[in-house]
Enzyme design. Structure first.
Site, PDB file in Angstrom:
ATOM      1  N   SER A 194      27.071  -3.187 -12.738  1.00  0.00           N
ATOM      2  CA  SER A 194      27.960  -4.286 -12.345  1.00  0.00           C
ATOM      3  C   SER A 194      27.873  -4.520 -10.851  1.00  0.00           C
ATOM      4  CB  SER A 194      29.405  -3.926 -12.714  1.00  0.00           C
ATOM      5  OG  SER A 194      30.305  -4.852 -12.144  1.00  0.00           O
ATOM      6  N   TYR A 207      36.595   2.276 -12.922  1.00  0.00           N
ATOM      7  CA  TYR A 207      35.484   1.490 -13.479  1.00  0.00           C
ATOM      8  C   TYR A 207      34.343   1.346 -12.465  1.00  0.00           C
ATOM      9  CZ  TYR A 207      33.025  -2.709 -15.171  1.00  0.00           C
ATOM     10  OH  TYR A 207      32.066  -3.612 -15.579  1.00  0.00           O
TER      11      TYR A 207
HETATM   12  P1  NAD Z   1      32.678  -6.514 -24.254  1.00  0.00           P
HETATM   13  O1  NAD Z   1      34.086  -6.099 -24.420  1.00  0.00           O
HETATM   14  O2  NAD Z   1      32.179  -7.601 -25.094  1.00  0.00           O
HETATM   15  O3  NAD Z   1      31.706  -5.277 -24.459  1.00  0.00           O
HETATM   16  C1  NAD Z   1      32.050  -3.952 -24.185  1.00  0.00           C
HETATM   17  C2  NAD Z   1      31.766  -3.172 -25.456  1.00  0.00           C
HETATM   18  O4  NAD Z   1      31.859  -1.789 -25.162  1.00  0.00           O
HETATM   19  C3  NAD Z   1      32.757  -3.423 -26.571  1.00  0.00           C
HETATM   20  O5  NAD Z   1      32.363  -4.501 -27.384  1.00  0.00           O
HETATM   21  C4  NAD Z   1      32.723  -2.109 -27.331  1.00  0.00           C
HETATM   22  O6  NAD Z   1      31.908  -2.219 -28.475  1.00  0.00           O
HETATM   23  C5  NAD Z   1      32.060  -1.150 -26.374  1.00  0.00           C
HETATM   24  N1  NAD Z   1      32.913   0.025 -26.181  1.00  0.00           N
HETATM   25  C6  NAD Z   1      33.942   0.183 -25.325  1.00  0.00           C
HETATM   26  N2  NAD Z   1      34.486   1.401 -25.491  1.00  0.00           N
HETATM   27  C7  NAD Z   1      33.771   2.019 -26.462  1.00  0.00           C
HETATM   28  C8  NAD Z   1      33.852   3.302 -27.084  1.00  0.00           C
HETATM   29  N3  NAD Z   1      34.761   4.216 -26.717  1.00  0.00           N
HETATM   30  N4  NAD Z   1      32.978   3.581 -28.074  1.00  0.00           N
HETATM   31  C9  NAD Z   1      32.049   2.665 -28.473  1.00  0.00           C
HETATM   32  N5  NAD Z   1      31.918   1.448 -27.899  1.00  0.00           N
HETATM   33  C10 NAD Z   1      32.786   1.135 -26.910  1.00  0.00           C
HETATM   34  O7  NAD Z   1      32.517  -6.860 -22.707  1.00  0.00           O
HETATM   35  P2  NAD Z   1      31.196  -7.103 -21.815  1.00  0.00           P
HETATM   36  O8  NAD Z   1      31.697  -7.720 -20.583  1.00  0.00           O
HETATM   37  O9  NAD Z   1      30.137  -7.737 -22.583  1.00  0.00           O
HETATM   38  O10 NAD Z   1      30.763  -5.624 -21.439  1.00  0.00           O
HETATM   39  C11 NAD Z   1      29.463  -5.116 -21.610  1.00  0.00           C
HETATM   40  C12 NAD Z   1      29.054  -4.358 -20.360  1.00  0.00           C
HETATM   41  O11 NAD Z   1      28.945  -5.279 -19.288  1.00  0.00           O
HETATM   42  C13 NAD Z   1      30.043  -3.289 -19.902  1.00  0.00           C
HETATM   43  O12 NAD Z   1      29.308  -2.141 -19.500  1.00  0.00           O
HETATM   44  C14 NAD Z   1      30.676  -3.920 -18.698  1.00  0.00           C
HETATM   45  O13 NAD Z   1      31.106  -2.954 -17.777  1.00  0.00           O
HETATM   46  C15 NAD Z   1      29.531  -4.720 -18.144  1.00  0.00           C
HETATM   47  N6  NAD Z   1      29.882  -5.781 -17.203  1.00  0.00           N
HETATM   48  C16 NAD Z   1      30.613  -6.848 -17.612  1.00  0.00           C
HETATM   49  C17 NAD Z   1      30.919  -7.825 -16.688  1.00  0.00           C
HETATM   50  C18 NAD Z   1      31.713  -9.031 -17.076  1.00  0.00           C
HETATM   51  O14 NAD Z   1      32.078  -9.813 -16.205  1.00  0.00           O
HETATM   52  N7  NAD Z   1      32.014  -9.268 -18.332  1.00  0.00           N
HETATM   53  C19 NAD Z   1      30.490  -7.724 -15.363  1.00  0.00           C
HETATM   54  C20 NAD Z   1      29.752  -6.616 -14.985  1.00  0.00           C
HETATM   55  C21 NAD Z   1      29.447  -5.650 -15.919  1.00  0.00           C
END
Ligand code: NAD
Ligand code: MG
Length: 302
Positions: A194, A207
């Site tokens: 991120s 985080y």
């Molecule tokens: P999202 O909620 O769609 O995806 C996160 C997923 O993590 C969930 O769908 C879930 O299946 C999984 N997860 C969480 N806890 C878990 C557990 N204990 N066991 C199994 N699975 C688990 O949200 P997203 O934004 O698509 O996140 C995906 C990645 O992107 C993450 O690593 C997040 O940190 C990163 N990210 C997101 C953003 C943003 O703006 N959305 C920015 C930077 C990084």
């Protein structure tokens, strides 16, 4: 969500308005949140990602593959010709079912493997089940993540600290370790980090720390595995509209402005991230190792 003009990622268009600048209404879901309940809806590429055979015959495991970024990556991989295993939490079954149907429509195989990545046993069993279901493994995307905003360190519970680290970084070590014996030369490991790795928000201390650790893990492991022909890279998203955000990832009152402060002026849609993962998974990036590809709407990053 579609972008209204039937375009895909190869259509020449202005990135400023490829998608509208969203102002999500204040909303709240309990963790982990569901894509199907998001307002506005999210584009995972269902109608907007066009594959060109870049991952023909490949076998991929995507954690957090039910929703958001992981879902967009899973759809893109399938459209590029890969079979895909999805890891997600059991309560996310409706989202996983939707993504599985989209993948099946492409004619690719999908394997659904629900479980909790905080559990060390699931981390290794997941890999074994993915290998059994797909008949091998040559792409691993460590993407699952937990983000819960807490304004003051005094209010960060030990339980949250433990769960954030177990989900966001322990699972990356555990799943990768379990996968190594299965990955042939030519395989690719891609970790979702991120912008928070370099620009931590004051209310995301736990985080953001895990995201800095992921960058470091990627660069170290990249060197360790390069001689074996396994490439390790990371993708660092900026603000993307996914269930992570309205399930306490941000303070609720901040949601209407979500993503508007980046140079492009709008939040990203998950499908806009997918080509970065496809590039790093495909042999076309054969000399790219230990890299963090920033996909963030223009925020300067190291
Ligand atoms: P999202 O909620 O769609 O995806 C996160 C997923 O993590 C969930 O769908 C879930 O299946 C999984 N997860 C969480 N806890 C878990 C557990 N204990 N066991 C199994 N699975 C688990 O949200 P997203 O934004 O698509 O996140 C995906 C990645 O992107 C993450 O690593 C997040 O940190 C990163 N990210 C997101 C953003 C943003 O703006 N959305 C920015 C930077 C990084
Ligand atoms: Mg989800």
């Amino acid at each position: 969500m579609t972008n209204g003009n039937n375009s895909d990622q190869y259509t020449f268009q202005n990135p400023v308005d490829r998608y509208p600048s969203i102002a999500p209404p204040v909303q709240d879901q309990s963790e982990p949140g569901l894509d199907k309940d998001m307002t506005p809806h999210v584009d995972h590429g269902e109608d907007t990602y066009r594959g060109t055979g870049r991952l023909e015959g490949r076998k991929a495991l995507v954690t957090g593959g039910d929703s958001g970024i992981g879902a967009a990556v899973a759809i893109a991989f399938a459209r590029e010709g890969a079979d895909v295993a999805l890891s997600y939490l059991p309560e996310e079954e409706p989202d996983a079912q939707h993504i599985a149907e989209v993948i099946e429509k492409t004619g690719r195989k999908v394997v659904k493997l629900p479980g909790d990545l905080k559990d060390a046993e699931y981390c290794s069993q997941l890999v074994e089940d993915a290998v059994a279901g797909l008949g091998g493994l040559d792409i691993l995307v460590n993407n699952a993540g937990k983000q819960v905003a807490v304004d003051n360190l005094e209010d960060l519970s030990d339980e949250q600290l433990d769960h954030t680290f177990k989900t966001n970084i322990y699972s990356f070590f555990r799943v990768t370790k379990a996968a190594l014996k299965h990955l042939p030369a030519g395989s690719s490991i891609i970790n979702t980090t991120s912008i928070q790795a370099y620009e931590p928000s004051p209310n995301l201390l736990d985080y953001a720390s895990t995201k800095a650790a992921i960058n470091n893990f990627t660069k170290g492991l990249g060197q360790q595995l390069a001689p074996k022909g396994i490439r390790v890279n990371a993708v660092a998203p900026g603000p993307f509209w996914t269930p992570l955000q309205p399930s306490d990832g941000q303070n609720k009152e901040d949601l209407p402005e979500f993503g508007q402060s980046v140079p492009l002026g709008r939040a990203g849609q998950p499908t806009e991230l997918a080509p970065a993962y496809v590039f790093l998974a495909s042999p076309e990036s054969s000399y790219v190792i230990g890299e963090t590809l920033n996909v963030n709407g223009g925020t300067p990053s190291p």
